[in-house]
Write an enzyme that holds these catalytic residues in place. Structure first.
Site, PDB file in Angstrom:
ATOM      1  CB  SER A   4      -0.895   0.001   1.243  1.00  0.00           C
ATOM      2  OG  SER A   4      -1.423   1.296   1.424  1.00  0.00           O
ATOM      3  CG  HIS A  29      -3.812  -1.866  -1.433  1.00  0.00           C
ATOM      4  ND1 HIS A  29      -4.884  -2.696  -1.700  1.00  0.00           N
ATOM      5  CD2 HIS A  29      -4.221  -1.029  -0.441  1.00  0.00           C
ATOM      6  CE1 HIS A  29      -5.896  -2.372  -0.888  1.00  0.00           C
ATOM      7  NE2 HIS A  29      -5.514  -1.365  -0.118  1.00  0.00           N
ATOM      8  CG  ASP A  31      -5.155   2.173   0.847  1.00  0.00           C
ATOM      9  OD1 ASP A  31      -6.087   1.352   0.867  1.00  0.00           O
ATOM     10  OD2 ASP A  31      -3.982   1.897   1.183  1.00  0.00           O
ATOM     11  CG  MET A  33      -8.532   6.924   2.501  1.00  0.00           C
ATOM     12  SD  MET A  33      -7.562   7.124   4.007  1.00  0.00           S
ATOM     13  CE  MET A  33      -6.841   5.494   4.116  1.00  0.00           C
ATOM     14  CG  HIS A  62      -9.129  -0.246  -0.319  1.00  0.00           C
ATOM     15  ND1 HIS A  62      -8.517  -0.424   0.909  1.00  0.00           N
ATOM     16  CD2 HIS A  62     -10.467  -0.316  -0.067  1.00  0.00           C
ATOM     17  CE1 HIS A  62      -9.434  -0.597   1.834  1.00  0.00           C
ATOM     18  NE2 HIS A  62     -10.626  -0.524   1.277  1.00  0.00           N
ATOM     19  CG  MET A  64     -11.316   2.868   2.183  1.00  0.00           C
ATOM     20  SD  MET A  64      -9.793   2.901   3.134  1.00  0.00           S
ATOM     21  CE  MET A  64      -8.618   3.008   1.793  1.00  0.00           C
ATOM     22  CG  MET A 133     -11.326  -3.195   5.312  1.00  0.00           C
ATOM     23  SD  MET A 133      -9.853  -2.520   4.525  1.00  0.00           S
ATOM     24  CE  MET A 133      -9.003  -1.699   5.855  1.00  0.00           C
ATOM     25  CG  ASP A 172      -5.960  -3.055   3.396  1.00  0.00           C
ATOM     26  OD1 ASP A 172      -4.904  -2.694   3.940  1.00  0.00           O
ATOM     27  OD2 ASP A 172      -6.663  -2.291   2.703  1.00  0.00           O
TER      28      ASP A 172
HETATM   29  C1  DX5 Z   1      -6.241   1.435   5.675  1.00  0.00           C
HETATM   30  C2  DX5 Z   1      -5.804   1.087   4.278  1.00  0.00           C
HETATM   31  C3  DX5 Z   1      -4.649   0.194   4.221  1.00  0.00           C
HETATM   32  C4  DX5 Z   1      -3.384   0.717   4.848  1.00  0.00           C
HETATM   33  C5  DX5 Z   1      -2.626  -0.451   5.370  1.00  0.00           C
HETATM   34  O1  DX5 Z   1      -7.467   2.056   5.657  1.00  0.00           O
HETATM   35  O2  DX5 Z   1      -6.866   0.458   3.573  1.00  0.00           O
HETATM   36  O3  DX5 Z   1      -4.403  -0.283   2.900  1.00  0.00           O
HETATM   37  O4  DX5 Z   1      -2.573   1.427   3.964  1.00  0.00           O
HETATM   38  O5  DX5 Z   1      -1.533   0.007   6.098  1.00  0.00           O
HETATM   39  P1  DX5 Z   1      -0.814  -0.879   7.217  1.00  0.00           P
HETATM   40  O6  DX5 Z   1      -0.313  -2.098   6.526  1.00  0.00           O
HETATM   41  O7  DX5 Z   1       0.261   0.004   7.713  1.00  0.00           O
HETATM   42  O8  DX5 Z   1      -1.855  -1.200   8.259  1.00  0.00           O
HETATM   43 ZN    ZN Z   2      -6.369  -0.504   1.610  1.00  0.00          ZN
END
Ligand code: DX5
Ligand code: ZN
Length: 213
Positions: A4, A29, A31, A33, A62, A64, A133, A172
């Site tokens: 990620s 990956h 993310d 948000m 991903h 969110m 998750m 994740d």
């Molecule tokens: C959290 C994200 C993850 C995050 C994981 O909301 O979806 O993908 O980047 O990071 P680590 O591995 O540090 O928990």
């Molecule tokens: Zn993620």
């Protein structure tokens, strides 16, 4: 492995992606948000667009974000290969699946730690991946919630019984080289890791994971 980039160093992102490629990592990956579905805001289309022509890695995006149906087409056009949307983020789960497929992309449904596996069962036959998750979404670097592995085990058992042997299960949040074996044993086969990959040496971290895969 699907590292990620949320934990990446954006000054050196290109270099870090090249290092991952040299280490044999094939997925990335990403993310996204929106500050509404989760409290934080990360990044979106411009980042994906700028790295897309530079790498042939598989982009695991991903989302969110609330009402992801509004943005599926644009993320597909930016270069996502797989789009994971949250089951909890929309009233239109079927529409999201259909939209992603219309764009010729792979489909993933993500569930938060509090969402039971049974809720997504009506859709599992139509998707390529379920993202379970293992922390509450929103931030990197959180501590894993171990009960989430029970959901992975439950999902793998049910989908095996349904004959869905091709279904990918991604975990994740809070995954590191010490707990990854439990995730694999529970039935996960795609591993997201942010801080455990990008902290200090990427290559050493990937090697540590590889010893367990
Ligand atoms: C959290 C994200 C993850 C995050 C994981 O909301 O979806 O993908 O980047 O990071 P680590 O591995 O540090 O928990
Ligand atoms: Zn993620």
């Amino acid at each position: 492995m699907s590292p990620s980039i949320l934990s990446g160093d954006f000054w050196r992102l290109g270099e870090q992606i090249e290092e991952l490629e040299k280490d044999g990592v094939e997925w990335l990956h990403i993310d996204v948000m929106d500050g509404i579905f989760v409290s934080s805001i990360s990044y979106g289309m411009p980042i994906i667009k700028s790295i897309r022509p530079r790498t042939s890695m598989f982009f695991d995006v991903h989302l969110m974000i609330t009402e992801p149906e509004r943005y599926i087409k644009i993320f597909a056009e930016c270069g996502a290969d797989l789009i994971d949307f949250h089951f909890e983020s929309t009233k239109h789960v079927q529409e999201c699946i259909d939209l992603i497929k219309e764009q010729g992309k792979k489909v993933g449904i993500a569930i938060k730690p509090d969402t039971p596996v049974v809720e997504i069962l009506p859709f599992v036959e139509q998707v390529d991946m379920i993202l379970v998750m293992t922390v509450n979404p929103g931030y990197g670097g959180q501590k894993l919630i171990p009960e989430c592995f029970d959901k992975v085990r439950e999902l793998r058992t049910i989908t095996d019984e349904m004959g869905l042997t091709e279904l990918a299960i991604e975990v994740d949040g809070g995954i590191n080289s010490d707990n990854v074996s439990i995730a694999l044993e529970a039935g996960a086969n795609v591993i997201v890791a942010g801080s455990a990959v990008f902290k200090d040496s990427i290559t050493e971290n990937i090697n540590k994971f590889n010893e367990k895969l």
